[in-house]
Scaffold this motif. Structure first.
Motif, PDB file in Angstrom:
ATOM      1  N   GLY A  40     -19.215 -16.425   7.194  1.00  0.00           N
ATOM      2  CA  GLY A  40     -19.642 -17.096   8.427  1.00  0.00           C
ATOM      3  C   GLY A  40     -18.912 -18.404   8.643  1.00  0.00           C
ATOM      4  N   LEU A  41     -18.721 -19.186   7.539  1.00  0.00           N
ATOM      5  CA  LEU A  41     -17.983 -20.462   7.681  1.00  0.00           C
ATOM      6  C   LEU A  41     -16.536 -20.199   8.085  1.00  0.00           C
ATOM      7  CD1 LEU A  41     -19.367 -22.334   4.526  1.00  0.00           C
ATOM      8  CD2 LEU A  41     -19.960 -22.748   6.927  1.00  0.00           C
ATOM      9  N   ARG A  42     -15.919 -19.154   7.496  1.00  0.00           N
ATOM     10  CA  ARG A  42     -14.524 -18.856   7.834  1.00  0.00           C
ATOM     11  C   ARG A  42     -14.379 -18.438   9.286  1.00  0.00           C
ATOM     12  NH1 ARG A  42     -11.179 -14.767   8.238  1.00  0.00           N
ATOM     13  NH2 ARG A  42     -12.807 -13.227   7.846  1.00  0.00           N
ATOM     14  N   LEU A  43     -15.321 -17.616   9.763  1.00  0.00           N
ATOM     15  CA  LEU A  43     -15.266 -17.196  11.163  1.00  0.00           C
ATOM     16  C   LEU A  43     -15.481 -18.383  12.094  1.00  0.00           C
ATOM     17  CD1 LEU A  43     -17.269 -13.853  10.997  1.00  0.00           C
ATOM     18  CD2 LEU A  43     -14.812 -14.139  11.286  1.00  0.00           C
ATOM     19  N   ALA A  44     -16.343 -19.318  11.645  1.00  0.00           N
ATOM     20  CA  ALA A  44     -16.557 -20.522  12.476  1.00  0.00           C
ATOM     21  C   ALA A  44     -15.286 -21.343  12.564  1.00  0.00           C
ATOM     22  CB  ALA A  44     -17.704 -21.350  11.892  1.00  0.00           C
ATOM     23  N   ASP A  45     -14.558 -21.503  11.424  1.00  0.00           N
ATOM     24  CA  ASP A  45     -13.298 -22.259  11.453  1.00  0.00           C
ATOM     25  C   ASP A  45     -12.271 -21.579  12.343  1.00  0.00           C
ATOM     26  OD1 ASP A  45     -14.467 -23.999   9.738  1.00  0.00           O
ATOM     27  OD2 ASP A  45     -13.565 -23.122   7.911  1.00  0.00           O
ATOM     28  N   GLU A  46     -12.207 -20.251  12.277  1.00  0.00           N
ATOM     29  CA  GLU A  46     -11.255 -19.534  13.122  1.00  0.00           C
ATOM     30  C   GLU A  46     -11.614 -19.703  14.589  1.00  0.00           C
ATOM     31  OE1 GLU A  46     -11.085 -15.529  11.939  1.00  0.00           O
ATOM     32  OE2 GLU A  46      -9.998 -15.918  10.058  1.00  0.00           O
ATOM     33  N   ALA A  47     -12.919 -19.725  14.872  1.00  0.00           N
ATOM     34  CA  ALA A  47     -13.322 -19.928  16.271  1.00  0.00           C
ATOM     35  C   ALA A  47     -12.930 -21.319  16.754  1.00  0.00           C
ATOM     36  CB  ALA A  47     -14.837 -19.727  16.403  1.00  0.00           C
ATOM     37  N   GLU A  48     -13.013 -22.333  15.822  1.00  0.00           N
ATOM     38  CA  GLU A  48     -12.607 -23.678  16.206  1.00  0.00           C
ATOM     39  C   GLU A  48     -11.105 -23.748  16.457  1.00  0.00           C
ATOM     40  OE1 GLU A  48     -13.965 -26.255  13.191  1.00  0.00           O
ATOM     41  OE2 GLU A  48     -16.105 -25.996  13.654  1.00  0.00           O
ATOM     42  N   ASP A  78     -27.335  -9.579 -10.065  1.00  0.00           N
ATOM     43  CA  ASP A  78     -27.385 -10.657  -9.059  1.00  0.00           C
ATOM     44  C   ASP A  78     -26.551 -10.319  -7.839  1.00  0.00           C
ATOM     45  OD1 ASP A  78     -28.890 -12.020 -10.900  1.00  0.00           O
ATOM     46  OD2 ASP A  78     -27.142 -12.997 -11.800  1.00  0.00           O
ATOM     47  N   ILE A  79     -26.417  -9.015  -7.547  1.00  0.00           N
ATOM     48  CA  ILE A  79     -25.510  -8.643  -6.457  1.00  0.00           C
ATOM     49  C   ILE A  79     -26.024  -9.101  -5.093  1.00  0.00           C
ATOM     50  CG2 ILE A  79     -26.553  -6.353  -6.176  1.00  0.00           C
ATOM     51  CD1 ILE A  79     -23.678  -5.322  -5.694  1.00  0.00           C
ATOM     52  N   LEU A  80     -27.349  -9.122  -4.913  1.00  0.00           N
ATOM     53  CA  LEU A  80     -27.896  -9.552  -3.628  1.00  0.00           C
ATOM     54  C   LEU A  80     -27.634 -11.044  -3.402  1.00  0.00           C
ATOM     55  CD1 LEU A  80     -31.291  -7.634  -3.630  1.00  0.00           C
ATOM     56  CD2 LEU A  80     -29.215  -7.061  -2.392  1.00  0.00           C
ATOM     57  N   HIS A  81     -27.803 -11.860  -4.443  1.00  0.00           N
ATOM     58  CA  HIS A  81     -27.539 -13.290  -4.325  1.00  0.00           C
ATOM     59  C   HIS A  81     -26.069 -13.534  -4.017  1.00  0.00           C
ATOM     60  CE1 HIS A  81     -27.899 -17.559  -4.972  1.00  0.00           C
ATOM     61  NE2 HIS A  81     -26.970 -17.522  -5.923  1.00  0.00           N
ATOM     62  N   ARG A  82     -25.182 -12.804  -4.706  1.00  0.00           N
ATOM     63  CA  ARG A  82     -23.750 -12.991  -4.461  1.00  0.00           C
ATOM     64  C   ARG A  82     -23.356 -12.479  -3.076  1.00  0.00           C
ATOM     65  NH1 ARG A  82     -20.516 -12.345 -10.068  1.00  0.00           N
ATOM     66  NH2 ARG A  82     -22.122 -13.164 -11.451  1.00  0.00           N
ATOM     67  N   LEU A  83     -24.017 -11.444  -2.612  1.00  0.00           N
ATOM     68  CA  LEU A  83     -23.727 -10.944  -1.275  1.00  0.00           C
ATOM     69  C   LEU A  83     -24.102 -11.974  -0.215  1.00  0.00           C
ATOM     70  CD1 LEU A  83     -22.775  -8.513   0.402  1.00  0.00           C
ATOM     71  CD2 LEU A  83     -25.128  -7.690   0.392  1.00  0.00           C
ATOM     72  N   GLU A  84     -25.226 -12.646  -0.436  1.00  0.00           N
ATOM     73  CA  GLU A  84     -25.601 -13.713   0.505  1.00  0.00           C
ATOM     74  C   GLU A  84     -24.559 -14.830   0.526  1.00  0.00           C
ATOM     75  OE1 GLU A  84     -29.439 -15.001  -0.582  1.00  0.00           O
ATOM     76  OE2 GLU A  84     -30.473 -13.154   0.037  1.00  0.00           O
ATOM     77  N   GLU A  85     -24.055 -15.201  -0.686  1.00  0.00           N
ATOM     78  CA  GLU A  85     -23.021 -16.246  -0.732  1.00  0.00           C
ATOM     79  C   GLU A  85     -21.751 -15.800   0.002  1.00  0.00           C
ATOM     80  OE1 GLU A  85     -22.334 -17.173  -4.759  1.00  0.00           O
ATOM     81  OE2 GLU A  85     -24.249 -18.212  -5.069  1.00  0.00           O
ATOM     82  N   LEU A  86     -21.346 -14.538  -0.203  1.00  0.00           N
ATOM     83  CA  LEU A  86     -20.157 -14.047   0.502  1.00  0.00           C
ATOM     84  C   LEU A  86     -20.364 -14.061   2.007  1.00  0.00           C
ATOM     85  CD1 LEU A  86     -19.071 -11.057  -1.759  1.00  0.00           C
ATOM     86  CD2 LEU A  86     -17.842 -13.184  -1.414  1.00  0.00           C
TER      87      LEU A  86
END
Length: 706
Positions: free
Chosen positions: A507-515, A494-502
């Protein structure tokens, strides 16, 4: 009626007598030249051990003083006779199995003389024969003495003397036995050449293309190199022509020099030319790439042409791809024509016809295979014609012709019966042709190699036939070991599914840092803070450069303990000065470094202390001892790990798998430990005295002598 039976018996007897010589000749022919089945010749020490061990095991070993003197004499005479018979059988086998140079085909006789010097060969066999006779004489003499032995001691001494003299004779012929063993090994590597079968003999100067031609017409794999004397011995291959098997012999190159100066390699070729009834193919290199001119090759031809008498001879002009025959200078053409005329004289001297001139001089190229088959067919045809002609001239042909009858069928009617091929055969042949055409269209790895630069440049891809969901994945690099770990242990379906989650979390973390919009750009800092920030970044870059320099000059070494820090480079005062210089408060870092534990001292109990010590410690006991006890409670001792606990980096999944691995390792070492081996590489055999050579005979009722 009786006369008829007598006549029938006479006819059968005559037929049997006619057939027997052919059967005997065939058997002799089969066993006469089989040099690979000669028994191994033991050296002197091995032969003595074999014979004495057999005497010890096969003859009685128990004797008593109470035996009658006749029984004692018989006991020791038996040992002497048995030992003499064993030596006689061993030495007779050596003498009988080695070929006698005067009794075999002259080709093999001269070849063995060239390779081993027949004088040395005969001398070694003669010494073995002399030793056999001497041993028989010794046994005869000592048996005669043993008949008159008057005591057990006298009989035993005579037996020991007899066996000792026999062993001494064997020791004296040890060099001859060693020489015969070397000859046997070399003779086993000689090619099996039948001197009486249909043979084609290839000869000429070195490096003119003889081995290349042989590789083209036979399945022999003779080494071919672009320098002289690549072929150092005779090589044999076989080819077919008109449903008959032909023997092809590749000979080493011959140089144009006197007969006395030729070496062993050249003498092998001369021996084959002199004794084998074969079709001779004399190869000429008309391009000069071999290093010899046509004039030098013609001189060699004239020197050895006496060996071509009564043999079909073909002159083959090779390497026409480098130098076509038509573009040769007139002088070289004239030399080749002279050689052709000499070859024609040889043909006419055999009683051949003038029409056979067409097959005397042929051209070919072993590289492009142009004319190779024509040369082979011409040689086979001329050899076959000569053998048939010789048989027709012999006296045996009349006896053979009387037994032959050729049946000629008579036509039963006038109806034409042309050959008919069934439709099924035609369809099968058409399908086979279509499959062959499709196979020829498909490019092979050899074709791709030739198109992309040849061997050494093109490397075939082993991944192009992988069955994957996406063809672009075939050339991906998949490491087996990464950072000391087996990559396969960490492969997750399930590495592809987990890679998508990571990626989503990233992306959410980068968005918070941008805020937050936090960035150390220096715009919101005071001038002093900006200077401190610039100094910190400059020092950091210097440290990185210093670390890289140390790493590149093998300076990456472990930190030395403080007691070896003689220059006092790594101290808290130095760290405090550097942090203060950067504008930072060093007190917290210094306190943290000082509070770090350097070890634990052993506390003394009050029972061990003296009275004065106890009184001095009364005041401080409540504080210092409590601190020490609390510190010792907070810091527990290190515990030993159980053997099945998994350590990161071992490549094992869990403790169960590690336990199985430990069990398998112990099981594999059990057999080695039983044999008292030091390790897997221990190959020492401590039993230097085999028991069968140093023990007596088994007793009655005992079957385990070990």
């Amino acid at each position: 009626m009786g006369s008829m039976l007598n006549s029938m018996m006479r006819l059968r007897t005559r037929a049997f007598l006619l057939v027997v010589p052919y059967i005997v000749a065939a058997l002799v022919k089969m066993v006469q030249y089989n040099l690979k089945k000669i028994t191994v010749v033991p050296n002197g020490k091995e032969m003595i051990d074999i014979v004495l061990s057999r005497t010890q095991r096969q003859t009685p070993t128990v004797v008593h003083k109470g035996y009658a003197i006749s029984r004692l004499r018989q006991f020791y005479m038996r040992k002497v006779k048995y030992t003499q018979q064993n030596f006689h059988d061993k030495l007779s086998a050596i003498i009988d199995e080695f070929p006698r140079l005067d009794g075999i085909h002259p080709f093999y006789g001269d070849l063995l003389h060239v390779l081993y010097n027949k004088d040395h060969y005969k001398l070694a066999l003669g010494q073995v024969n002399t030793a056999r006779n001497l041993i028989s004489k010794i046994a005869k003499d000592y048996v005669r003495l043993l008949k008159y032995g008057d005591s057990l001691y006298r009989c035993k001494c005579l037996k020991v003397a007899a066996l000792g003299r026999m062993c001494t004779i064997i020791k004296r012929i040890s060099p001859s036995l060693a020489y015969l063993e070397q000859v046997r090994q070399h003779m086993a590597r000689l090619p099996s050449i039948d001197p009486n079968t249909r043979t084609m003999l290839i000869c000429g100067c070195p490096n003119v293309g003889k081995s290349s031609f042989m590789n083209k017409i036979t399945r022999a794999e003779v080494d071919v190199q672009p320098y002289a004397f690549t072929t150092k011995s005779l090589f044999v291959g076989h080819t077919d022509y008109k449903y008959l098997r032909y023997q092809v012999i590749d000979t080493p190159g011959i140089l144009d020099r006197p007969f006395e100066d030729r070496n062993i390699i050249e003498m092998c070729s001369i021996t084959a030319l002199a004794h084998l009834r074969a079709a001779v193919l004399f190869f000429l290199d008309i391009s000069g790439a071999c290093g010899y001119t046509i004039g030098q090759q013609q001189r060699l031809f004239n020197e050895i042409k006496s060996l071509f008498m009564n043999k079909p001879l073909i002159i083959v002009c090779n390497k026409t791809d480098l130098q076509p025959f038509d573009t040769l200078p007139e002088q070289d053409k004239k030399l080749i024509e002279e050689m052709k005329a000499d070859a024609m004289k040889t043909v006419l001297g055999q009683g051949g016809e003038a029409t056979s001139e067409e097959g005397v001089l042929l051209t070919m190229s072993a590289l492009t295979e142009d004319g190779v088959i024509a040369v082979k067919n011409a040689a086979c045809e001329r050899l076959l014609d000569q053998r048939v002609e010789l048989k027709m001239k012999s006296k045996k042909i009349n006896d053979c012709l009387n037994r032959f009858h050729v049946a000629m069928p008579k036509p039963r009617d006038q109806k034409e019966r042309p050959p008919c091929i069934p439709p099924g055969v035609l369809e099968a042949k058409a399908k086979e042709a279509a499959a062959q055409a499709e196979k020829e269209k498909r490019k092979t790895e050899r074709d791709l190699e030739d198109e992309n630069g040849g061997a050494g440049v093109y490397s075939a891809s082993l991944k192009k036939h992988y069955i994957l969901a996406n063809d672009e994945w075939k050339e991906d690099i998949m490491p087996e070991i990464l950072d000391g770990h087996n990559v396969y242990d960490f492969v997750d379906p399930d590495i592809l599914h987990r890679l998508e989650e990571l990626e989503r979390e990233e992306g959410l973390r980068l968005a918070d840092e941008a805020e937050d919009d936090f960035e150390m750009d220096g715009e919101e800092l005071t001038p002093e803070e900006r200077e401190a920030l610039a100094e910190i970044r400059r020092t950091k870059s210097l440290l990185i450069q210093q670390h890289r320099m140390k790493k590149s000059t093998a300076g990456s070494r472990p930190i030395v303990p403080r007691k070896f820090d003689k220059d006092r480079q790594f101290t808290t005062e130095r760290m405090g000065r550097q942090l203060t210089k950067l504008g930072l408060d060093p007190s917290a870092a210094i306190n943290r470094a000082r509070s770090k534990s350097r070890g634990r001292k052993r506390e003394r109990s009050p029972e061990v202390m003296g009275e004065g010590d106890a009184m001095d410690l009364d005041n401080e006991q409540s504080n210092k001892k409590m601190r020490a006890m609390s510190r010792s409670r907070s810091r527990s001792r290190s515990k030993s790990r159980p053997p099945t606990e998994v350590v990161p980096g071992e490549g094992l999944k869990d403790s169960v798998q590690k336990g199985k691995a430990i069990k398998l390792a112990k099981k594999s070492a059990k057999k080695r430990n039983k044999n008292a081996r030091k390790g897997e590489a221990d190959r020492v055999i401590l039993n230097m005295k085999p028991k069968h050579l140093f023990s007596g005979k088994r007793g009655i009722g005992k079957t385990d002598r070990r």
